[in-house]
Design an enzyme around this catalytic site. Sequence first.
Site, PDB file in Angstrom:
ATOM      1  N   HIS A   1     -59.366   3.117  17.677  1.00 24.53           N
ATOM      2  CA  HIS A   1     -58.035   2.947  17.691  1.00 24.53           C
ATOM      3  C   HIS A   1     -57.387   1.949  18.568  1.00 24.53           C
ATOM      4  O   HIS A   1     -56.783   1.039  18.075  1.00 24.53           O
ATOM      5  CB  HIS A   1     -57.467   4.128  18.268  1.00 24.53           C
ATOM      6  CG  HIS A   1     -55.873   4.085  18.175  1.00 24.53           C
ATOM      7  ND1 HIS A   1     -54.939   4.072  17.114  1.00 24.53           N
ATOM      8  CD2 HIS A   1     -54.997   3.927  19.388  1.00 24.53           C
ATOM      9  CE1 HIS A   1     -53.978   3.913  17.327  1.00 24.53           C
ATOM     10  NE2 HIS A   1     -53.620   3.617  18.824  1.00 24.53           N
TER      11      HIS A   1
ATOM     12  N   CYS B   1     -56.069   3.236  11.463  1.00 23.41           N
ATOM     13  CA  CYS B   1     -57.244   2.856  11.724  1.00 23.41           C
ATOM     14  C   CYS B   1     -58.162   4.291  11.273  1.00 23.41           C
ATOM     15  O   CYS B   1     -57.603   5.034  10.952  1.00 23.41           O
ATOM     16  CB  CYS B   1     -57.634   2.702  13.398  1.00 23.41           C
ATOM     17  SG  CYS B   1     -57.164   4.236  14.351  1.00 23.41           S
TER      18      CYS B   1
END
Lengths: 360, 360
Positions: free
Chosen positions: A316, A287
Amino acid sequence: MQTAHGLIETPVFMPVGTQGTVKGVLPEALHALGAQIILANTYHLYLRPGHELVHQLGGLHRFMNWSGPILTDSGGFQVFSLGDLCKISEEGVSFQSHLDGSRHHLTPELSIEIQQALDADIIMVFDECIPYPAERAYVATSTDRSARWARRCREALPAGGEKALFGIVQGGIYPDLRELSARGLVRLGFDGYAIGGLAIGEDTRIREQIVWLTREFLPDEKPAYLMGVGTPEDIIESVKMGLDMFDCVLPTRGARNGMLFTKTGKLIIKHSRYAQDDSPIEEDCGCYTCSHYSRAYLRHLYLSREILASTLNTIHNLHYYSRLLSGIRQAIQEDRLAEFSHDFYARRAENRDQSEAESL
Amino acid sequence: MQTAHGLIETPVFMPVGTQGTVKGVLPEALHALGAQIILANTYHLYLRPGHELVHQLGGLHRFMNWSGPILTDSGGFQVFSLGDLCKISEEGVSFQSHLDGSRHHLTPELSIEIQQALDADIIMVFDECIPYPAERAYVATSTDRSARWARRCREALPAGGEKALFGIVQGGIYPDLRELSARGLVRLGFDGYAIGGLAIGEDTRIREQIVWLTREFLPDEKPAYLMGVGTPEDIIESVKMGLDMFDCVLPTRGARNGMLFTKTGKLIIKHSRYAQDDSPIEEDCGCYTCSHYSRAYLRHLYLSREILASTLNTIHNLHYYSRLLSGIRQAIQEDRLAEFSHDFYARRAENRDQSEAESL
């Protein structure tokens, strides 16, 4: 699943964007982390800025700069959460705004009107979310009324249009009432079916039983949406029972409180053990947050109450959910959901065993 | 101006990133809106997370994911803002942390050490920021001491290295003390010179006089930095006097409070006149916010206390400053700064005239 704003691959998790924004995350970041559809709250947007204004400005997609599909709840859940501030009748619900105490009257017809004005792709019927625990007699009465409201919603938004309308099964923890509710909705005919009134305090095993038996009464070919659920574990278990859609504030609210999801379990970013930790939240996450920031920096931002703490943590967590669901989809396609599920639990157990061994 | 992390075109405005983050804005967004260099605060980062930790994790650029140049202040401004919590001596300053009351001692040498550990590209000498108003005798004593501290800073960080060290002219509102301070610093030799101790309550005209006469004593070929200033008007007037670098919390803090900069003046986003306003903050702005969001949406986010209100407003305001400074740079290159300045004021006056006409 096809919507007016694009295709959705199921099973899918829907990030919550209560007030016309997923808190702290720009729409482009939502797209980048794999969000396919978001949920917005009718109650909040009706009170502020007002559905008519949103409609006048081109609908919620344009207003909030989100080009993907949007599901709106019916407003019922929030109105009934007001407790004494709301009063129920056959016609609908009278309530006072939590913002300014102003009086409002929400009916099934108005709920559909609001959701249409917001230009939602998936519209939910207006129902009563029964508190838990509740007497069987009250649950029966309320579920009956919700069935009549569901009919009024279906009449207000006839089948065949561009917008999908989902029915919501109620019935508390009573299997026969769930069956009655589900069968009634299926007779009316909806584009999808939600299971509501769960994850509000009942035992997990009871909830799983109710979800399992309710799903049996719903048509396989229509999407089934388990409202307000939940943890990664809840989602895996629900997918096994044939559920397709989920929403929950856990990844977003948790992120703002410094609680991060990883494949080995939760990570509480404020812990001093992360003070000098140069590694990302998860090594192989991919991410935006994990690609650019260390746990030490995220801990610093969190302790300093910086805005970016919320932004980076939320990115996240939503990416974690997004990846979990895409992993589930792939496993289903490859017919190895059991293996996927085993690995999921094994990684958590291993981590727990290790933590316990370290603390000896 | 060349730094270890890239070239800076001057005059330049430096967004303030106090705690190792420009509040609410990701580094990629800062680059996109044209930020060339940011300012970070030594005092805050020394207390939390600690300069040694930042050093150990690869310096501030890596820690906060900002690849461009960074200027750090010396910590003096914040320490002296503590008032009674700080005690000054020839050696340095003793103070108590605003976070936990812990006792610390900051010296010129330690300030340089901290700024080096943070890996700042431009390091500021440690000086006393004299409050306003102050007795001439005190200003003289303090300015003298700051001169001795500047010498110690120069000795702690000799010329010729990769990092730039800037001296700071003090002297309050007394022209002769400013001259003394400037000449002393120039004799020591720095990579740039800042004018400190202004924009803390003195009259604007007085400040402009001090800036103007101080600049005269500084070498033309070295960058001159007017600390903590200011409004778009302040910056234009200061550029005319030969100033090259600026920092101020106004665009960032103002954004978080819903105050937006436009070429016709300030726009207070919460005003009800923007409730249904589908236009961007500024039609021809081109920033991310103006490209995607209406005033009505920004007002909604602000009234709903949403995180994205801060993010989107800050992006616009920093873009406004960035564009203002690039406009100034172009005007200087084309030798038409006077024209640029006239247009700048004319647009504001026109807007004021119009508003007054409308309110008649």
